[in-house]
Design a protein around this motif. Sequence first.
Motif, PDB file in Angstrom:
ATOM      1  N   UNK A  31      10.059   8.252   8.066  1.00 38.68           N
ATOM      2  CA  UNK A  31       8.774   8.904   7.791  1.00 38.68           C
ATOM      3  C   UNK A  31       7.609   8.050   8.292  1.00 38.68           C
ATOM      4  N   UNK A  32       7.725   6.733   8.156  1.00 43.60           N
ATOM      5  CA  UNK A  32       6.671   5.840   8.663  1.00 43.60           C
ATOM      6  C   UNK A  32       6.616   5.917  10.184  1.00 43.60           C
ATOM      7  N   UNK A  33       7.778   5.830  10.816  1.00 44.13           N
ATOM      8  CA  UNK A  33       7.825   5.831  12.281  1.00 44.13           C
ATOM      9  C   UNK A  33       7.367   7.161  12.874  1.00 44.13           C
ATOM     10  N   UNK A  34       7.466   8.250  12.098  1.00 39.72           N
ATOM     11  CA  UNK A  34       6.983   9.551  12.576  1.00 39.72           C
ATOM     12  C   UNK A  34       5.580   9.862  12.049  1.00 39.72           C
ATOM     13  N   UNK A  35       4.917   8.840  11.489  1.00 39.16           N
ATOM     14  CA  UNK A  35       3.536   8.942  11.012  1.00 39.16           C
ATOM     15  C   UNK A  35       3.348   9.989   9.897  1.00 39.16           C
ATOM     16  N   UNK A  36       4.366  10.158   9.063  1.00 44.12           N
ATOM     17  CA  UNK A  36       4.266  11.071   7.922  1.00 44.12           C
ATOM     18  C   UNK A  36       3.860  10.342   6.646  1.00 44.12           C
ATOM     19  N   UNK A  42       6.119  -1.964  10.416  1.00 41.68           N
ATOM     20  CA  UNK A  42       7.415  -2.223   9.791  1.00 41.68           C
ATOM     21  C   UNK A  42       8.475  -2.697  10.774  1.00 41.68           C
ATOM     22  N   UNK A  43       8.238  -2.461  12.069  1.00 43.02           N
ATOM     23  CA  UNK A  43       9.215  -2.916  13.059  1.00 43.02           C
ATOM     24  C   UNK A  43       9.231  -4.445  13.176  1.00 43.02           C
ATOM     25  N   UNK A  44       8.195  -5.108  12.663  1.00 44.77           N
ATOM     26  CA  UNK A  44       8.156  -6.572  12.656  1.00 44.77           C
ATOM     27  C   UNK A  44       8.964  -7.144  11.504  1.00 44.77           C
ATOM     28  N   UNK A  45       9.305  -6.302  10.544  1.00 42.63           N
ATOM     29  CA  UNK A  45      10.071  -6.749   9.392  1.00 42.63           C
ATOM     30  C   UNK A  45      11.503  -6.984   9.808  1.00 42.63           C
ATOM     31  N   UNK A  46      12.071  -8.097   9.428  1.00 45.02           N
ATOM     32  CA  UNK A  46      13.432  -8.460   9.842  1.00 45.02           C
ATOM     33  C   UNK A  46      14.504  -7.701   9.104  1.00 45.02           C
TER      34      UNK A  46
END
Length: 136
Positions: A63-68, A131-135
């Motif tokens: 949902x975050x990655x699809x901007x929802x 969030x893509x920076x989160x390991x």
Amino acid sequence: MKKDEVPQDKSNLETANFKELCYAVDENGEYTTVNSSGWDPKTIALNKAIEDINERVEVAKKRVLSNQTSPIEYYMELHKMDLPILASYVGLWKWRVKRHFKPRVFNKLSNNILQKYAETFDISLEQLKNIELHGN
């Protein structure tokens, strides 16, 4: 349950080198504590709960990655929180935190508010914003 009947089934606790403290009756009929490595029904329930949590985290990530939704919802799920708990940690009303789930609102938040979230989740501001920076 008698002391020698305390379950010692294999579980996730055992692999993490943890023991669960249980109460049992000893030879004299007195209550005592006994360590247990696990109990199959409890292990099954715990594994199902962990699966459900992991699924909610993945849904929130998509949902975050699809901007929802905003990254706040993802990190809330990742840290096994719900809205009232997160609101109490950041010191905001629940309705405000829920409003921060909206990407357009999240993108306008001040660094002070974002820092509260970052500290609560024990991450950097950059990780909170992306969030893509989160390991994970």
